[in-house]
Enzyme design. Structure first.
Site, PDB file in Angstrom:
ATOM      1  N   HIS A 133       0.876  -1.174   0.000  1.00 61.78           N
ATOM      2  CA  HIS A 133       0.000   0.000   0.000  1.00 61.78           C
ATOM      3  C   HIS A 133       0.917   1.230   0.000  1.00 61.78           C
ATOM      4  O   HIS A 133       2.024   1.173   0.544  1.00 61.78           O
ATOM      5  CB  HIS A 133      -0.845  -0.056   1.276  1.00 61.78           C
ATOM      6  CG  HIS A 133      -1.935   0.968   1.361  1.00 61.78           C
ATOM      7  ND1 HIS A 133      -1.696   2.291   1.672  1.00 61.78           N
ATOM      8  CD2 HIS A 133      -3.264   0.858   1.205  1.00 61.78           C
ATOM      9  CE1 HIS A 133      -2.849   2.940   1.699  1.00 61.78           C
ATOM     10  NE2 HIS A 133      -3.818   2.096   1.410  1.00 61.78           N
ATOM     11  N   ASP A 209       3.095  -4.104   7.810  1.00 58.80           N
ATOM     12  CA  ASP A 209       1.785  -3.478   7.660  1.00 58.80           C
ATOM     13  C   ASP A 209       0.749  -4.578   7.928  1.00 58.80           C
ATOM     14  O   ASP A 209       0.571  -5.479   7.122  1.00 58.80           O
ATOM     15  CB  ASP A 209       1.663  -2.926   6.233  1.00 58.80           C
ATOM     16  CG  ASP A 209       0.241  -2.475   5.898  1.00 58.80           C
ATOM     17  OD1 ASP A 209      -0.655  -2.589   6.771  1.00 58.80           O
ATOM     18  OD2 ASP A 209       0.022  -2.033   4.756  1.00 58.80           O
ATOM     19  N   GLN A 212      -4.571  -5.408   7.120  1.00 60.94           N
ATOM     20  CA  GLN A 212      -5.546  -6.387   6.635  1.00 60.94           C
ATOM     21  C   GLN A 212      -5.464  -7.689   7.423  1.00 60.94           C
ATOM     22  O   GLN A 212      -6.359  -8.538   7.298  1.00 60.94           O
ATOM     23  CB  GLN A 212      -5.326  -6.663   5.134  1.00 60.94           C
ATOM     24  CG  GLN A 212      -5.446  -5.447   4.238  1.00 60.94           C
ATOM     25  CD  GLN A 212      -6.831  -4.809   4.292  1.00 60.94           C
ATOM     26  OE1 GLN A 212      -7.811  -5.423   4.717  1.00 60.94           O
ATOM     27  NE2 GLN A 212      -6.919  -3.563   3.877  1.00 60.94           N
ATOM     28  N   LYS A 235     -10.555  -0.568  10.527  1.00 60.79           N
ATOM     29  CA  LYS A 235     -10.734  -1.751   9.688  1.00 60.79           C
ATOM     30  C   LYS A 235     -11.124  -2.971  10.524  1.00 60.79           C
ATOM     31  O   LYS A 235     -11.360  -4.051   9.986  1.00 60.79           O
ATOM     32  CB  LYS A 235      -9.448  -2.050   8.917  1.00 60.79           C
ATOM     33  CG  LYS A 235      -9.113  -1.032   7.838  1.00 60.79           C
ATOM     34  CD  LYS A 235      -7.921  -1.510   7.040  1.00 60.79           C
ATOM     35  CE  LYS A 235      -7.160  -0.449   6.295  1.00 60.79           C
ATOM     36  NZ  LYS A 235      -7.886   0.345   5.325  1.00 60.79           N
ATOM     37  N   CYS A 374      -4.669   2.381  -3.687  1.00 63.56           N
ATOM     38  CA  CYS A 374      -3.425   2.920  -3.132  1.00 63.56           C
ATOM     39  C   CYS A 374      -2.262   1.987  -3.420  1.00 63.56           C
ATOM     40  O   CYS A 374      -1.446   1.697  -2.559  1.00 63.56           O
ATOM     41  CB  CYS A 374      -3.551   3.191  -1.625  1.00 63.56           C
ATOM     42  SG  CYS A 374      -4.688   4.513  -1.286  1.00 63.56           S
TER      43      CYS A 374
END
Lengths: 418, 135
Positions: A133, A209, A212, A235, A374
């Protein structure tokens, strides 16, 4: 629990109960039932989260840490209890390792500015991947530009996985390896534990990251063995405006502040100051207290349902969606096969641009993301200007996958695609 | 209940829009254009470049190249048909309403930027031209 239920993670009745906790699912955009398939961008919020924040503002809002009166103590307690909840949720015994930031983007920038500008020198290498991202790419681009370090990239294979064949060579001389746990565009699940171990063996720190991953699968930072992970509350059923940077205590302890001001100081004199210990050192200014309270409620909700079951259920929906999408002519799905992915599915339909597809889906109440997610370099690599992305979460159903399919059929009819 | 600002999808993607999307008119680039500009809609990645030939304040030729959704590409294609042979003064008067009239419907706010990208590129190209050669 029956065997079938375990395979699905959640039963129909479980999901029906869960859906009743989400008031927004009663909305009827354009006269249709809301079919929300964009949780990878931002999830919806259960009433428990909304109520917790409402209750905070109604009953005990006050600034934290230095108020000696009762409601300030309550607010401080709730804020620190939220930190403890997050620590428990991601498996760290040390709550101080969880820094509250605005979102994952801010967390990654914190590492780039504070750790990066202290430890990265000209000639060093920073390794990232082609599937990041922008928020886990641009901070490292800027860091490289400002320090004279060079950026290297782990390539993505044609089926949307990391190409790890050259990883040892890429890590040679690298000080930092930044990668995503789960691709926000392709749904690919990366082998975090292996990547973190190989980074460490090569003398590089690993920055993950986890935006998710944390919402949709059990995450144990001790098991992962990475050095920093960042994720956003919104999220994972929580509010916007708050995220978490988790870092190893010994690294955080040695890092200079990122943002400065109130709340992060030790002793302030006119020309210089000392800084507070971790985590306060990295939480300058009045933090997002209500949002921390909301995040704690989101964590309780996810824990009560169970992350194993949420992950299983999402895989069950992903499997069904991939099967249904494969039956529709002119649909192209990007990313790896089911065993390497999660319920984030990027697709194109014939020559329909993703934006047109999303507009037509919206006219049927189906919400998907359209665009480059993104992730512009990856889209270039896939050779498509944009994709439509459907993502599933614990409140989605098979019937909603069916609604997605019939909306895609409608788009094909309008665009006269066989 | 139907949102009053929301247009039916069949009405939005009519045959002539799909035709302009799939067979854009005046597609391509011009050599030595008198005015040229490229812009993107960063939110969705729609991209349009427009090249113009001008003679005595009249657009004698125009080509555009782009990628993006049917609305942005068809709208730009329609615009190039509209401006050929027009004076700068006439082009200056072309506004948002004219573009929407070209496209034939009222577009939701989310897609308005797509429809207007071609016009934005055209006006930017001509504005740059004026800046280069003040008269």
């Amino acid at each position: 629990m029956s065997a079938i239920l375990q395979a699905h993670g959640l039963s129909d009745a479980d999901v029906e109960r869960i859906r009743q906790d989400f008031p927004i699912l009663n909305e009827r955009p354009h006269g249709h039932k809301l079919v929300f398939l964009d949780s990878a961008a931002s999830s919806q919020k259960p009433i428990q989260v909304i109520d917790a924040m409402d209750d905070y503002y109604r009953r005990y809002h006050a600034n934290i840490h230095r108020g000696v009166y009762h409601i300030s103590e309550l607010a401080t307690e709730a804020y620190e209890e939220a930190r403890a909840s997050v620590a428990r949720f991601i498996g760290t015994p040390c709550a101080a390792e969880c820094i509250f930031v605005r979102n994952a983007t801010e967390g990654l920038n914190l590492v780039a500015y504070s750790w990066g500008r202290t430890n990265i020198k000209a000639g060093d290498a920073i390794l990232v991947t082609e599937m990041e991202h922008h928020s886990n790419l641009v901070p490292w681009q800027v860091l490289a530009q400002q320090t004279g370090a060079t950026l290297r990239f782990v390539k993505v294979t044609e089926d949307g996985r990391l190409d790890l064949r050259d990883l040892d060579a890429l890590l040679d001389g690298a000080k930092l390896f930044a990668f995503t746990a789960v691709s926000n565009t392709l749904g690919t699940i990366n082998p975090v534990k292996e990547l973190a171990a190989r980074a460490r063996a090569a003398g590089a720190i690993s920055v993950v990251d986890a935006c998710q991953a944390v919402p949709r699968m059990p995450v144990d930072v001790v098991d992962w063995g990475a050095d920093f992970i960042a994720f956003s509350a919104h999220k994972m059923l929580g509010p916007t405006g708050i995220g978490i940077l988790w870092g190893r205590k010994e690294l955080l302890d040695a890092m200079p502040p990122f943002l400065t001001g109130g709340g992060m100081i030790g002793i302030v004199e006119m020309t210089h100051s000392t800084y507070a210990d971790v985590p306060a050192r990295f939480e300058a200014g009045t933090p997002a207290i209500a949002e921390a309270v909301g995040l704690a409620a989101a964590v309780r909700y996810l824990e009560a349902v169970g992350m194993d079951r949420i992950h299983q259920y999402e895989m069950y929906l992903a499997e069904y969606a991939l099967k249904r999408l494969a039956e529709v002519p002119a649909v192209t799905v990007y990313g790896p096969s089911l065993e390497h992915r999660t319920g984030v599915i990027s697709m194109t339909v014939g020559d329909i641009h993703a934006h047109d597809l999303a507009s037509i889906l919206d006219s049927e109440g189906v919400c998907v993301r359209a665009g480059h997610h993104c992730n512009q370099p990856l889209m270039e690599k896939l050779g498509v200007p944009a994709t439509a992305r459907a993502s599933f979460y614990l409140y989605n159903t098979k019937a909603e996958v069916d609604a997605l399919i019939s909306a895609i059929e409608k788009a094909k009819r309008i665009f006269k695609i066989a | 209940m139907t949102d009053p600002t929301f247009t039916g999808m069949d009405e939005l993607y009519r045959d002539f829009i799909l035709d302009h999307y799939r067979n854009p008119r005046n597609s391509g680039t011009l050599e030595n254009p008198d005015a040229s500009f490229e812009d993107i809609n960063p939110l969705c990645g729609d991209k349009i470049r427009m090249d113009l030939k001008l003679k005595d304040g009249v657009v004698t030729d125009v080509k555009f190249k782009g990628r993006g959704c049917a609305i942005s590409q068809a709208s730009a294609s329609l615009l190039t048909e509209q401006i050929k042979g027009k004076t700068l003064e006439e082009i200056n008067k072309i506004g948002k309403e004219d573009v929407l009239e070209n496209v034939g419907i009222n577009i939701s706010a989310a897609r308005l930027k797509c429809a207007l990208l071609g016009l934005k590129v055209l006006k930017s190209a001509l504005a740059l031209k004026y800046l280069d050669e003040p008269s």
